[in-house]
Write a protein that holds these residues in place. Structure first.
Motif, short mmCIF file in Angstrom:
data_model
loop_
_atom_site.label_atom_id
_atom_site.label_comp_id
_atom_site.label_asym_id
_atom_site.label_seq_id
_atom_site.Cartn_x
_atom_site.Cartn_y
_atom_site.Cartn_z
N GLY A 8 -32.08 -64.99 108.13
CA GLY A 8 -32.91 -64.02 108.80
C GLY A 8 -33.92 -63.29 107.95
N SER A 17 -40.14 -55.61 112.09
CA SER A 17 -38.68 -55.69 112.20
C SER A 17 -38.18 -57.06 111.75
CB SER A 17 -38.24 -55.45 113.65
OG SER A 17 -38.60 -54.18 114.11
N ARG A 19 -34.10 -59.18 111.59
CA ARG A 19 -32.66 -59.13 111.84
C ARG A 19 -31.97 -60.12 110.92
NH1 ARG A 19 -28.89 -61.24 116.70
NH2 ARG A 19 -27.38 -59.51 116.79
N SER A 21 -28.43 -61.93 109.56
CA SER A 21 -27.10 -62.32 110.02
C SER A 21 -26.30 -62.85 108.83
CB SER A 21 -27.18 -63.42 111.08
OG SER A 21 -27.89 -62.99 112.21
N PHE A 67 -32.33 -48.69 110.31
CA PHE A 67 -31.49 -49.89 110.26
C PHE A 67 -30.23 -49.66 111.08
CE2 PHE A 67 -32.84 -51.61 105.79
CZ PHE A 67 -34.17 -51.55 106.20
N THR A 68 -29.73 -50.74 111.68
CA THR A 68 -28.47 -50.69 112.43
C THR A 68 -27.60 -51.88 112.04
OG1 THR A 68 -29.57 -49.64 114.33
CG2 THR A 68 -27.42 -50.64 114.71
N SER A 70 -24.10 -54.04 112.73
CA SER A 70 -23.15 -54.34 113.79
C SER A 70 -22.37 -55.59 113.39
CB SER A 70 -23.86 -54.54 115.13
OG SER A 70 -24.76 -55.64 115.06
N TYR A 79 -24.36 -58.24 111.31
CA TYR A 79 -25.81 -58.24 111.50
C TYR A 79 -26.41 -56.97 110.90
CZ TYR A 79 -24.29 -61.50 115.15
OH TYR A 79 -23.69 -62.53 115.84
N GLN A 81 -29.96 -55.06 111.79
CA GLN A 81 -31.25 -54.92 112.46
C GLN A 81 -32.08 -53.93 111.68
OE1 GLN A 81 -32.51 -56.54 115.28
NE2 GLN A 81 -34.41 -55.50 114.69
N ASN A 83 -35.66 -52.06 111.47
CA ASN A 83 -36.88 -51.66 112.16
C ASN A 83 -37.71 -50.75 111.27
OD1 ASN A 83 -35.95 -53.05 114.48
ND2 ASN A 83 -34.91 -51.21 115.23
#
Length: 123
Positions: A8, A17, A19, A21, A67-68, A70, A79, A81, A83
């Motif tokens: 990614g 953005s 993402r 993985s 950032f997130t 998960s 992951y 994410q 942004n």
């Protein structure tokens, strides 16, 4: 042993953005914490975000709100994410996982790293 494979990364303009993985494979019994780290040229590796098996998260101050992290426990995948990316987010990003795996005769703990994926943010 447990292997981690990341994907990614890439080149993106500031404000964009991406993402990331990271999937873990092997004779995994359980995975406790999973996390993302990054290392910029000439800098030390730093923790970006982490997530427990129960879903509790923690972030570096520099990425909070952008950032997130998960995870999908069924897929042994974490992951990130990202942004509102900034040029200062440019680095090689590594995932890490800690847990236990089974060998022929034992259950052992592990702490494994991915190979790293380059994230470049242009201004």
């Amino acid at each position: 042993q447990v292997q981690l494979v990341e994907s990614g990364g890439g080149l993106v303009q500031a404000g964009g953005s991406l993402r990331l993985s990271c999937s873990a494979s092997g004779n995994i019994v359980s995975i406790n914490a999973m996390g993302w780290y990054r290392q910029a040229p000439g800098a030390q590796r730093e923790l970006v975000a982490s997530i427990s098996s129960g879903g509790s998260t923690s972030y570096a101050d520099s990425v909070k709100g952008r950032f997130t992290i998960s995870r999908d426990n069924a897929k042994n995948t974490v992951y990130l994410q990202m942004n509102s990316l900034k040029p200062e987010d440019t680095a090689v990003y590594y995932c890490n996982a800690e847990g236990t795996y089974s060998s022929q005769f034992f259950t052992r703990s592990f702490s494994s790293w991915g190979q790293g994926t380059q994230v470049t943010v242009s201004s």
